[in-house]
Design an enzyme around this catalytic site. Structure first.
Site, short mmCIF file in Angstrom:
data_model
loop_
_atom_site.label_atom_id
_atom_site.label_comp_id
_atom_site.label_asym_id
_atom_site.label_seq_id
_atom_site.Cartn_x
_atom_site.Cartn_y
_atom_site.Cartn_z
N HIS A 180 -7.34 -0.30 -7.99
CA HIS A 180 -6.55 0.92 -7.84
C HIS A 180 -5.24 0.61 -7.11
O HIS A 180 -5.21 -0.17 -6.16
CB HIS A 180 -7.33 1.99 -7.08
CG HIS A 180 -6.75 3.35 -7.28
ND1 HIS A 180 -5.71 3.85 -6.51
CD2 HIS A 180 -7.06 4.33 -8.18
CE1 HIS A 180 -5.41 5.07 -6.93
NE2 HIS A 180 -6.21 5.39 -7.93
N HIS A 181 -4.17 1.23 -7.57
CA HIS A 181 -2.84 0.93 -7.04
C HIS A 181 -2.72 1.30 -5.56
O HIS A 181 -1.85 0.79 -4.85
CB HIS A 181 -1.77 1.66 -7.85
CG HIS A 181 -0.48 0.89 -7.99
ND1 HIS A 181 0.12 0.23 -6.94
CD2 HIS A 181 0.32 0.68 -9.07
CE1 HIS A 181 1.23 -0.35 -7.36
NE2 HIS A 181 1.36 -0.10 -8.64
N SER A 182 -3.57 2.17 -5.07
CA SER A 182 -3.50 2.56 -3.66
C SER A 182 -3.86 1.39 -2.75
O SER A 182 -3.53 1.40 -1.56
CB SER A 182 -4.43 3.74 -3.38
OG SER A 182 -5.78 3.40 -3.67
#
Length: 526
Positions: A180-182
């Site tokens: 996930h990009h987070s």
């Protein structure tokens, strides 16, 4: 054969690149159970931390992005070796050992990272595949693309790996990371990936990455030095002002022309197809050196030329007779097309890819610039259309990039997004970001990779192909250098771009035409 490879890797395995964080609870002896209980409670509380503003942005419904990276290997992959390596490296990183927790209370929903016990078996998928299947390349493409339809499991840390032991045209096996990009931006995750690899030629050595420096001042002293310095400051102020006006206009009403490359509203929610093509990095360097420009300039010019070829064929009704060269071809592209790219920019003071140790040191000493998402974006207009001289694509790309270098647009977009998140929340910031980005046609990124061949937990790597999905574009283009190769990775909405392999052909052909033009020019000049 796999068992011998595993033993060999275990013999050469160096000390883990990521050591567990030592806490006071782990080192101090408590005199009473009450003291120990209080300490355990304190540590349990400290095991939770709020999401950074950028992480909150990437969890907003309008901007929920996931990074997907395929790593092609030159040998079949031993899952046991991979799992052992992940346990000793990646799983010791704080972001990869914490899960997302949403606390619902009277004040609303607040998301936090919470430490959890990580079981590598829950993160590594090894499907049972027929090694003699028909069309293995198509199977791998379909498998990877299907991952964009499956959300990550929020009950565990937001990453996973799929091991596909099937031989394709350019690899013996493929490992697919989904993150996930987070958890971090491209620079952070490439740094982490490199910490999980070693040089193939020296199993004890970390990979080498090109050193990059930001352009510094070349002005001499005296009157003329002062004059040029002041002139440069004025240009930066002017360019930034113009860019901010265009940025605001894009947010409000300025939209790209509807072309066969532009997606409609809601494209971020649709499944994506991922394809890649590997070209020679030496060819790009030849063009770069001959034209006295950077690799970024060269690949942007090649991209501009490739998109022009693709659009020209689309506007001609996919007629095959127009596919041979640029010179002498009819330009079928309508005039005055507005086609822009959202280009991701690393805004850290140290440019390029840092080692993981340096990145985590920044996280400790100056969290503002350490691990995480430290990216702004600029809006870069493309000039599409066939050119009598193919090198004109390069000149126009370089001119625009040189102008953008004298602008603070990327820094503004980064800090303004953080400010909006703090004042109005992640949903408001995501809505603004989505509005701006969806009014452009594509996303573009270029990430530098290792200089020499590397091995991923003892498995020699053939290519690295990163991409992303969840952004409001029908087309995302990534360039990833590795050794003497450059991999072009496309993520497309197949309803908008049903023939991504043809677009890869156009990009590859454009590089060939531009290289031949450079060689001819050099020959004529000699």
């Amino acid at each position: 054969m796999q068992s011998s490879r595993k033993a060999s890797y275990q013999e050469t395995l160096v000390s883990p690149a990521l050591e567990p964080v030592k806490t006071e609870t782990a080192t101090k002896k408590w005199e009473t159970n009450e003291e120990k209980g209080m300490a355990d409670s304190k540590e349990s509380t400290s095991s939770q931390e709020p999401l950074s503003p950028a992480a909150r942005l990437f969890h907003a419904p309008q901007f929920n992005c996931t990074i997907l990276t395929a790593i092609g290997c030159k040998t079949s992959i031993n899952p046991g070796v991979i799992k052992m390596g992940l346990e000793q490296t990646l799983m010791k990183h704080p972001r990869f050992s914490k899960k997302l927790v949403i606390d619902d209370n009277k004040c609303g929903s607040k998301s936090k990272w919470e430490s959890t016990i990580v079981n590598v078996e829950n993160h590594v998928t090894v499907p049972n595949l027929d090694p003699n299947m028909d069309s293995p390349d198509q199977f791998v493409e379909d498998y990877i693309s299907s991952l964009s339809t499956i959300p990550l499991d929020l009950s565990k840390p937001l990453w996973e790996m799929h091991i596909l032991n099937v031989k394709t045209s350019d690899a013996e096996a493929i490992a697919v990371f989904r993150i996930h990009h987070s958890l971090g931006d491209g620079a952070s995750l490439i740094s982490l990936l490199l910490a999980c690899t070693r040089k193939t030629s020296d199993p004890d050595a970390l990979p080498s990455i090109p050193a990059q420096q930001r352009a510094g001042s070349h002005f001499s002293g005296g009157f003329w030095g002062l004059f040029f310095a002041m002139w440069t400051v004025l240009r930066v102020i002017w360019n930034t002002s113009v860019d901010l006006v265009l940025f605001a206009a894009t947010m409000l009403f300025l939209e790209d022309t509807k072309t066969p490359l532009k997606g409609a509203s809601g494209v971020e929610l649709k499944p994506k197809r991922f394809v890649h093509r590997t070209v020679s990095l030496d060819d790009i360097k030849l063009v770069k050196n001959a034209m006295n420009m950077t690799i970024n300039d060269a690949i942007m010019g090649v991209t501009q030329a490739g998109l022009s070829r693709y659009l020209n064929r689309k506007y001609a009704g996919d007629q095959s007779e127009i596919e041979d060269g640029e010179n002498g071809k009819k330009n079928n592209i309508p005039k005055s097309i507005r086609l822009r790219a959202s280009v991701l920019v690393n805004v850290r003071p140290t440019p390029g890819i840092q080692t993981l140790a340096d990145l985590m040191a920044d996280e400790s000493n100056n969290p503002k610039w350490g691990w995480g998402n430290r990216i702004g974006y600029i809006i870069l207009p493309f000039t599409v259309g066939l050119q009598d001289d193919p090198l004109e694509h390069l000149r126009r790309a370089k001119a625009m990039i040189d102008r953008k270098k004298l602008s603070l647009e990327a820094t503004f977009s980064f800090h303004s997004a953080i400010l909006v998140i703090k004042l109005f929340g992640a949903k408001a910031s995501a809505a603004i970001a989505r509005r701006v980005i969806s009014n452009t046609t594509l996303a573009f990124s270029n990430v530098v990779g290792p200089l020499e061949e590397i091995s991923f937990y003892g498995h020699p790597v053939a290519y690295i192909a990163p991409s992303v999905y969840g952004s409001p574009h029908a087309l995302t283009i990534h360039f990833q250098s590795y050794c003497k190769k450059m991999t072009i990775v496309l993520a497309v909405d197949p309803d908008v771009i049903p023939d991504p392999h043809k677009l890869c052909d156009d990009l590859e052909k454009s590089l060939e035409i531009i290289k031949d033009s450079v060689v001819k020019r050099e020959h004529d000049a000699s």
